[in-house]
Motif scaffolding. Structure first.
Motif, short mmCIF file in Angstrom:
data_model
loop_
_atom_site.label_atom_id
_atom_site.label_comp_id
_atom_site.label_asym_id
_atom_site.label_seq_id
_atom_site.Cartn_x
_atom_site.Cartn_y
_atom_site.Cartn_z
N GLU A 157 -5.07 29.26 50.93
CA GLU A 157 -5.60 30.58 51.27
C GLU A 157 -5.94 30.65 52.76
N LEU A 158 -6.50 29.58 53.31
CA LEU A 158 -6.80 29.54 54.74
C LEU A 158 -5.51 29.61 55.55
N ALA A 159 -4.50 28.88 55.13
CA ALA A 159 -3.21 28.90 55.84
C ALA A 159 -2.63 30.30 55.88
N ALA A 160 -2.71 31.01 54.77
CA ALA A 160 -2.18 32.38 54.73
C ALA A 160 -2.94 33.27 55.70
N ARG A 161 -4.26 33.11 55.77
CA ARG A 161 -5.06 33.92 56.69
C ARG A 161 -4.78 33.55 58.15
N ALA A 162 -4.34 32.29 58.36
CA ALA A 162 -4.00 31.84 59.71
C ALA A 162 -2.54 32.15 60.05
N ARG A 163 -1.86 32.85 59.15
CA ARG A 163 -0.46 33.24 59.33
C ARG A 163 0.47 32.03 59.42
N LEU A 164 0.13 31.02 58.63
CA LEU A 164 1.00 29.86 58.45
C LEU A 164 1.60 29.92 57.04
N ALA A 165 2.75 29.31 56.88
CA ALA A 165 3.36 29.27 55.54
C ALA A 165 2.49 28.40 54.63
N PRO A 166 1.91 28.97 53.57
CA PRO A 166 1.00 28.20 52.72
C PRO A 166 1.62 26.94 52.14
N GLU A 167 2.94 26.98 51.87
CA GLU A 167 3.57 25.80 51.27
C GLU A 167 3.62 24.61 52.23
N LYS A 168 3.36 24.85 53.51
CA LYS A 168 3.37 23.77 54.49
C LYS A 168 2.05 23.02 54.58
N VAL A 169 0.99 23.58 53.98
CA VAL A 169 -0.35 23.05 54.19
C VAL A 169 -0.92 22.51 52.88
N SER A 170 -1.41 21.30 52.93
CA SER A 170 -2.09 20.68 51.80
C SER A 170 -3.00 19.58 52.35
N PRO A 171 -3.92 19.06 51.53
CA PRO A 171 -4.77 17.96 52.02
C PRO A 171 -3.95 16.77 52.50
N HIS A 172 -2.88 16.45 51.79
CA HIS A 172 -2.09 15.28 52.18
C HIS A 172 -1.31 15.54 53.47
N VAL A 173 -0.87 16.77 53.68
CA VAL A 173 -0.17 17.10 54.91
C VAL A 173 -1.12 16.94 56.11
N LEU A 174 -2.37 17.33 55.94
CA LEU A 174 -3.35 17.16 57.01
C LEU A 174 -3.63 15.68 57.28
N ARG A 175 -3.63 14.87 56.24
CA ARG A 175 -3.79 13.42 56.41
C ARG A 175 -2.59 12.85 57.19
N HIS A 176 -1.40 13.33 56.85
CA HIS A 176 -0.21 12.90 57.59
C HIS A 176 -0.29 13.33 59.05
N ALA A 177 -0.77 14.55 59.29
CA ALA A 177 -0.89 15.04 60.66
C ALA A 177 -1.88 14.18 61.44
N PHE A 178 -3.00 13.83 60.83
CA PHE A 178 -3.99 12.95 61.45
C PHE A 178 -3.33 11.65 61.91
N ALA A 179 -2.56 11.02 61.02
CA ALA A 179 -1.95 9.73 61.32
C ALA A 179 -0.88 9.87 62.40
N THR A 180 -0.02 10.87 62.25
CA THR A 180 1.08 11.04 63.18
C THR A 180 0.58 11.37 64.58
N HIS A 181 -0.39 12.25 64.68
CA HIS A 181 -0.89 12.65 65.99
C HIS A 181 -1.66 11.51 66.66
N LEU A 182 -2.34 10.67 65.88
CA LEU A 182 -2.99 9.50 66.46
C LEU A 182 -1.94 8.52 67.00
N LEU A 183 -0.87 8.32 66.23
CA LEU A 183 0.18 7.41 66.67
C LEU A 183 0.84 7.93 67.94
N GLU A 184 1.06 9.24 68.00
CA GLU A 184 1.62 9.84 69.22
C GLU A 184 0.70 9.61 70.41
#
Length: 292
Positions: free
Chosen positions: A217-244
Motif C-alpha cells: 500500500e505504501l509503494a502504491a502511494r509512492a507511485r512505485l509498482a507494488p509488486e516490486k516491494v516486499s520485506p524481503h526485497v528491502l532486505r536485499h536492497a540493504f545488502a546490495t547497497h551496503l556491498l556497493e
C-alpha cells in the motif's frame, strides 16, 4: 534404522540449532528415502543409485535438497563410527542456478522513504509505525519475521544495537542507524501500552502478511509498482547497497544472520550483474551501437 535418523535429528537440533520446520523437512526426506530403498543407514551405492532413478522426475531444487539431507546423514554416521564408508557419491548432484533477488534501486528506495516520512510528519501512530518498520527492514536488513516479532526487551536504551533472534533460534546483534533509532523512538512514544512486542496487534504482534500488505500500500502511494516491494526485497536492497558501498562480505554475512557465507555470496553476483548493465548502458561503444 529409525534410531539413526532420530540421532541425526537430535544432533541437528543440539549442535546446529535447527528449527522445528527444518527438522521436519529433514525427517520427511530421510523417511521418504527409506520408503523407497529400505534402511538408509545400511544402504550401499547401488541402493542410492536406484534412489536417484526414483527421484529423476523431481525438480532440480527438490532433488538437490533431498540429496543434501542424505549426504549430511551419511557424514553423521561416519563421524559417529556407525559406518566406515560413504555411499553418498552415488547420489545425484543437480546443477542449481540460484535466481538473483529482485532489487530496488536507490531512487526507488528514496521514493518509498520520502512518502513514509511525509505521512509521518503529522504524528499519526500508524504512519510513524510504518516509518519505523521501513527503517528496520532497509536500515538494518531484518527479515520480516524478525521485525514483526521484535520484543521490547530487544531494544536497549543506550546502545545502537538490537538483539535479534534469527533462524534456528540464533541470536545476533544488529546495528541500528541514527535515523532508524529516531523513528523507533518516535514509535515507542506512540505505541499502545501493554504487550511484549515492539509492534503489537490484537494481544500479540502484527503478522508478516499484514506487514507485506502495508508495504504494498505504501509503494502504491509512492507511485512505485507494488509488486516490486516486499520485506524481503528491502532486505536485499540493504545488502546490495551496503556491498556497493564497500562493505566486507563477512560483515554482511553477520549482519544478515546467514549461517553459510555461500548464501551471502549471491550479492556478489547481483553487484556483477549491475556492473555489466552499467557497461552495456554507458560504454561509448554501446552508445554507438544504439545510434547505428
Amino acid at each position: 534404522m529409525g534410531s539413526a535418523i532420530e540421532s541425526f535429528l537430535t544432533m541437528l537440533a543440539a549442535d546446529r540449532g535447527a528449527a522445528a520446520n527444518t527438522l521436519a523437512a529433514y525427517r520427511r526426506d530421510l523417511e521418504g528415502a527409506e520408503e523407497l530403498i529400505g534402511d538408509i543407514a545400511t544402504a550401499d551405492r547401488q541402493a542410492l543409485a536406484r534412489l536417484g532413478q526414483a527421484w529423476s522426475d523431481l525438480a532440480p531444487s527438490t532433488l538437490a535438497r533431498k540429496s543434501s539431507a542424505l549426504r549430511q546423514f551419511f557424514g553423521f554416521l561416519m563421524e559417529e563410527g556407525w559406518r566406515t564408508d560413504d555411499p553418498s557419491p552415488a547420489l545425484p548432484r543437480p546443477v542449481i542456478r540460484r535466481p538473483l533477488p529482485r532489487l530496488l534501486d536507490h531512487a526507488e528506495v528514496e521514493s518509498l522513504f520520502a512518502r513514509a516520512e511525509f505521512e509521518a510528519e503529522d504524528g499519526r501512530a500508524n504512519a510513524v509505525r510504518m516509518l519505523a518498520l521501513l527503517e528496520l527492514l532497509y536500515g538494518s536488513g531484518l527479515r520480516a519475521s524478525e521485525v514483526v516479532s521484535l520484543p521490547l526487551a530487544a531494544v536497549p536504551r543506550d546502545a545502537p544495537f538490537l538483539t535479534v533472534m534469527g533462524k534456528g533460534g540464533q541470536a545476533r546483534m544488529v546495528p541500528v542507524s541514527t535515523r532508524a533509532g529516531q523513528a523507533l523512538s518516535r514509535w515507542l512514544e506512540l505505541r499502545p501500552s501493554g504487550g511484549k512486542f515492539v509492534f503489537p496487534s490484537r494481544g500479540k504482534h502484527i503478522t508478516r502478511i499484514r506487514l507485506f500488505q502495508m508495504l504494498k500500500e505504501l509503494a502504491a502511494r509512492a507511485r512505485l509498482a507494488p509488486e516490486k516491494v516486499s520485506p524481503h526485497v528491502l532486505r536485499h536492497a540493504f545488502a546490495t547497497h551496503l556491498l556497493e558501498g564497500g562493505a566486507d562480505l563477512r560483515v554482511l554475512q553477520t549482519l544478515l544472520g546467514h549461517a553459510d557465507i555461500a548464501t551471502t555470496q549471491i550479492y556478489t553476483h547481483v553487484d556483477s550483474a549491475r556492473l555489466v548493465a552499467l557497461v552495456n548502458e554507458r560504454h561509448p561503444l554501446a552508445q554507438r551501437h544504439r545510434a547505428d
